[in-house]
Design a protein around this motif. Structure first.
Motif, PDB file in Angstrom:
ATOM      1  N   LEU A 172       0.824  -1.204   0.000  1.00 29.76           N
ATOM      2  CA  LEU A 172       0.000   0.000   0.000  1.00 29.76           C
ATOM      3  C   LEU A 172       0.859   1.255   0.000  1.00 29.76           C
ATOM      4  O   LEU A 172       1.948   1.268   0.570  1.00 29.76           O
ATOM      5  CB  LEU A 172      -0.896   0.039   1.241  1.00 29.76           C
ATOM      6  CG  LEU A 172      -2.028  -0.966   1.316  1.00 29.76           C
ATOM      7  CD1 LEU A 172      -2.681  -0.912   2.698  1.00 29.76           C
ATOM      8  CD2 LEU A 172      -3.067  -0.687   0.246  1.00 29.76           C
ATOM      9  N   HIS A 173       0.355   2.314  -0.611  1.00 27.10           N
ATOM     10  CA  HIS A 173       0.942   3.636  -0.450  1.00 27.10           C
ATOM     11  C   HIS A 173       0.245   4.255   0.756  1.00 27.10           C
ATOM     12  O   HIS A 173      -0.980   4.213   0.853  1.00 27.10           O
ATOM     13  CB  HIS A 173       0.719   4.497  -1.688  1.00 27.10           C
ATOM     14  CG  HIS A 173       1.566   4.095  -2.843  1.00 27.10           C
ATOM     15  ND1 HIS A 173       1.595   4.807  -4.007  1.00 27.10           N
ATOM     16  CD2 HIS A 173       2.432   3.067  -3.034  1.00 27.10           C
ATOM     17  CE1 HIS A 173       2.428   4.232  -4.855  1.00 27.10           C
ATOM     18  NE2 HIS A 173       2.940   3.174  -4.285  1.00 27.10           N
ATOM     19  N   THR A 174       1.027   4.812   1.665  1.00 27.25           N
ATOM     20  CA  THR A 174       0.440   5.349   2.902  1.00 27.25           C
ATOM     21  C   THR A 174       0.758   6.828   3.048  1.00 27.25           C
ATOM     22  O   THR A 174       1.778   7.303   2.555  1.00 27.25           O
ATOM     23  CB  THR A 174       0.984   4.602   4.133  1.00 27.25           C
ATOM     24  OG1 THR A 174       2.394   4.761   4.187  1.00 27.25           O
ATOM     25  CG2 THR A 174       0.645   3.118   4.084  1.00 27.25           C
ATOM     26  N   GLN A 175      -0.135   7.523   3.716  1.00 27.92           N
ATOM     27  CA  GLN A 175       0.069   8.926   4.046  1.00 27.92           C
ATOM     28  C   GLN A 175       0.582   9.008   5.484  1.00 27.92           C
ATOM     29  O   GLN A 175       0.616   8.008   6.196  1.00 27.92           O
ATOM     30  CB  GLN A 175      -1.253   9.705   3.916  1.00 27.92           C
ATOM     31  CG  GLN A 175      -1.854   9.655   2.530  1.00 27.92           C
ATOM     32  CD  GLN A 175      -1.022  10.411   1.512  1.00 27.92           C
ATOM     33  OE1 GLN A 175      -0.459  11.450   1.806  1.00 27.92           O
ATOM     34  NE2 GLN A 175      -0.938   9.863   0.303  1.00 27.92           N
ATOM     35  N   GLN A 176       0.902  10.198   5.923  1.00 24.91           N
ATOM     36  CA  GLN A 176       1.371  10.416   7.294  1.00 24.91           C
ATOM     37  C   GLN A 176       0.205  10.247   8.267  1.00 24.91           C
ATOM     38  O   GLN A 176      -0.930  10.603   7.975  1.00 24.91           O
ATOM     39  CB  GLN A 176       1.952  11.829   7.417  1.00 24.91           C
ATOM     40  CG  GLN A 176       2.570  12.104   8.749  1.00 24.91           C
ATOM     41  CD  GLN A 176       3.285  13.459   8.762  1.00 24.91           C
ATOM     42  OE1 GLN A 176       3.435  14.102   7.738  1.00 24.91           O
ATOM     43  NE2 GLN A 176       3.714  13.870   9.932  1.00 24.91           N
ATOM     44  N   GLU A 222      -8.850  11.872  21.143  1.00 27.59           N
ATOM     45  CA  GLU A 222      -8.350  11.075  22.263  1.00 27.59           C
ATOM     46  C   GLU A 222      -8.243   9.592  21.933  1.00 27.59           C
ATOM     47  O   GLU A 222      -7.429   8.884  22.488  1.00 27.59           O
ATOM     48  CB  GLU A 222      -9.263  11.253  23.488  1.00 27.59           C
ATOM     49  CG  GLU A 222      -9.055  12.553  24.221  1.00 27.59           C
ATOM     50  CD  GLU A 222      -7.673  12.658  24.841  1.00 27.59           C
ATOM     51  OE1 GLU A 222      -7.212  11.719  25.504  1.00 27.59           O
ATOM     52  OE2 GLU A 222      -7.044  13.708  24.652  1.00 27.59           O
ATOM     53  N   GLU A 223      -9.101   9.131  21.020  1.00 24.24           N
ATOM     54  CA  GLU A 223      -9.120   7.695  20.724  1.00 24.24           C
ATOM     55  C   GLU A 223      -7.930   7.235  19.892  1.00 24.24           C
ATOM     56  O   GLU A 223      -7.605   6.063  19.887  1.00 24.24           O
ATOM     57  CB  GLU A 223     -10.436   7.295  20.044  1.00 24.24           C
ATOM     58  CG  GLU A 223     -10.732   8.006  18.738  1.00 24.24           C
ATOM     59  CD  GLU A 223     -11.334   9.393  18.901  1.00 24.24           C
ATOM     60  OE1 GLU A 223     -11.320  10.118  17.907  1.00 24.24           O
ATOM     61  OE2 GLU A 223     -11.770   9.762  19.997  1.00 24.24           O
ATOM     62  N   GLY A 224      -7.276   8.120  19.167  1.00 20.93           N
ATOM     63  CA  GLY A 224      -6.113   7.684  18.409  1.00 20.93           C
ATOM     64  C   GLY A 224      -5.805   8.539  17.200  1.00 20.93           C
ATOM     65  O   GLY A 224      -6.099   9.727  17.159  1.00 20.93           O
ATOM     66  N   HIS A 225      -5.214   7.877  16.188  1.00 20.83           N
ATOM     67  CA  HIS A 225      -4.783   8.558  14.968  1.00 20.83           C
ATOM     68  C   HIS A 225      -5.167   7.680  13.772  1.00 20.83           C
ATOM     69  O   HIS A 225      -5.502   6.512  13.926  1.00 20.83           O
ATOM     70  CB  HIS A 225      -3.270   8.815  15.007  1.00 20.83           C
ATOM     71  CG  HIS A 225      -2.473   7.633  15.450  1.00 20.83           C
ATOM     72  ND1 HIS A 225      -1.935   7.531  16.696  1.00 20.83           N
ATOM     73  CD2 HIS A 225      -2.140   6.472  14.824  1.00 20.83           C
ATOM     74  CE1 HIS A 225      -1.287   6.389  16.822  1.00 20.83           C
ATOM     75  NE2 HIS A 225      -1.405   5.729  15.693  1.00 20.83           N
ATOM     76  N   GLU A 226      -5.116   8.270  12.578  1.00 16.22           N
ATOM     77  CA  GLU A 226      -5.391   7.490  11.372  1.00 16.22           C
ATOM     78  C   GLU A 226      -4.582   8.044  10.209  1.00 16.22           C
ATOM     79  O   GLU A 226      -3.992   9.124  10.304  1.00 16.22           O
ATOM     80  CB  GLU A 226      -6.888   7.465  11.048  1.00 16.22           C
ATOM     81  CG  GLU A 226      -7.484   8.765  10.595  1.00 16.22           C
ATOM     82  CD  GLU A 226      -8.976   8.643  10.293  1.00 16.22           C
ATOM     83  OE1 GLU A 226      -9.642   7.739  10.833  1.00 16.22           O
ATOM     84  OE2 GLU A 226      -9.461   9.465   9.508  1.00 16.22           O
ATOM     85  N   ARG A 227      -4.580   7.254   9.127  1.00 20.44           N
ATOM     86  CA  ARG A 227      -3.904   7.687   7.908  1.00 20.44           C
ATOM     87  C   ARG A 227      -4.646   7.119   6.698  1.00 20.44           C
ATOM     88  O   ARG A 227      -5.319   6.095   6.779  1.00 20.44           O
ATOM     89  CB  ARG A 227      -2.443   7.275   7.900  1.00 20.44           C
ATOM     90  CG  ARG A 227      -2.207   5.776   7.809  1.00 20.44           C
ATOM     91  CD  ARG A 227      -0.735   5.459   7.812  1.00 20.44           C
ATOM     92  NE  ARG A 227      -0.514   4.017   7.861  1.00 20.44           N
ATOM     93  CZ  ARG A 227       0.676   3.469   7.826  1.00 20.44           C
ATOM     94  NH1 ARG A 227       1.749   4.227   7.767  1.00 20.44           N
ATOM     95  NH2 ARG A 227       0.818   2.164   7.871  1.00 20.44           N
ATOM     96  N   GLN A 267      -6.416   3.632   7.822  1.00 23.41           N
ATOM     97  CA  GLN A 267      -5.950   2.780   8.911  1.00 23.41           C
ATOM     98  C   GLN A 267      -5.995   3.616  10.175  1.00 23.41           C
ATOM     99  O   GLN A 267      -5.674   4.815  10.152  1.00 23.41           O
ATOM    100  CB  GLN A 267      -4.519   2.296   8.666  1.00 23.41           C
ATOM    101  CG  GLN A 267      -4.387   1.347   7.513  1.00 23.41           C
ATOM    102  CD  GLN A 267      -2.932   0.954   7.262  1.00 23.41           C
ATOM    103  OE1 GLN A 267      -2.015   1.695   7.589  1.00 23.41           O
ATOM    104  NE2 GLN A 267      -2.737  -0.213   6.665  1.00 23.41           N
ATOM    105  N   THR A 268      -6.415   3.023  11.263  1.00 20.80           N
ATOM    106  CA  THR A 268      -6.470   3.726  12.547  1.00 20.80           C
ATOM    107  C   THR A 268      -5.613   2.995  13.564  1.00 20.80           C
ATOM    108  O   THR A 268      -5.319   1.816  13.408  1.00 20.80           O
ATOM    109  CB  THR A 268      -7.919   3.809  13.076  1.00 20.80           C
ATOM    110  OG1 THR A 268      -8.412   2.486  13.265  1.00 20.80           O
ATOM    111  CG2 THR A 268      -8.811   4.571  12.120  1.00 20.80           C
TER     112      THR A 268
END
Length: 191
Positions: free
Chosen positions: A36-40, A46-51, A64-65
């Protein structure tokens, strides 16, 4: 013995390969298995991050989280996620490890150093219960009245309220009185 060793080595290698493949699985397209090509990663709360991710092979697009991770909170700053650099979680408790504040708990005495309340290592908060000794005791002041034959020398009046007012350790408490002259009693004759 050698057979057991080789069986264990093969099992360990298989486990490492399986765990390694699982760790790489998030960068593999779920549709075709291509990379996969992924971004930053970016903070989403508060629950998290994703890209954002996409597959150049089959055109798959998705996100993706993940939960926040890493970082350490202090009493003035929340933890910073090592993946998305976003702050998360609660502030930590104050860290009182022995840094003296300006707030004195008790003055120095003849036998004890002054004590001060402890200040937080990260901010200006001062503990109401934890203290630390600072400096040295004042030491006894025997500049007052000298010892007499009936009274020991004691700590001077300016410090008498701050120490034990017993005799000076290096002085004898009282000098013995000189022996009074006694006349020898005449020897009695044996009867």
């Amino acid at each position: 013995m050698k057979k057991k060793f080789w069986i264990m080595a093969i099992l360990a290698a298989a486990l490492i390969l399986l765990l390694g493949a699982a760790a790489l699985a998030e960068d593999v397209c779920p549709e075709c298995g291509a990379e996969l090509h992924t971004q930053q990663w970016y903070y989403v709360g508060e629950e998290g991050h994703e890209r954002y991710v996409n597959c150049p092979n089959c055109g798959y697009e998705g996100t993706q989280t993940g939960p926040h991770q890493g970082g350490a909170a202090t009493c003035t700053k929340r933890a910073v996620c090592s993946v998305c650099n976003g702050e998360y979680g609660d502030l930590a408790a104050h860290s009182f490890t022995g840094k003296a504040s300006d707030k004195q708990a008790s003055p120095a005495t003849c036998t004890a150093a002054a004590t001060y309340y402890v200040q937080c290592d990260n901010c200006d908060a001062v503990s109401e219960t934890e203290t630390v000794s600072v400096g040295d005791p004042m030491g006894h002041d025997y500049s007052g009245a000298p010892a007499t034959c009936t009274e020991p020398q004691v700590c001077a009046p300016r410090a008498a309220a701050l120490c034990w007012t017993g005799p000076r350790a290096t002085t004898t408490a009282a000098r013995p009185r000189p022996a009074q002259s006694r006349r020898s009693a005449p020897a009695r004759a044996a009867a």
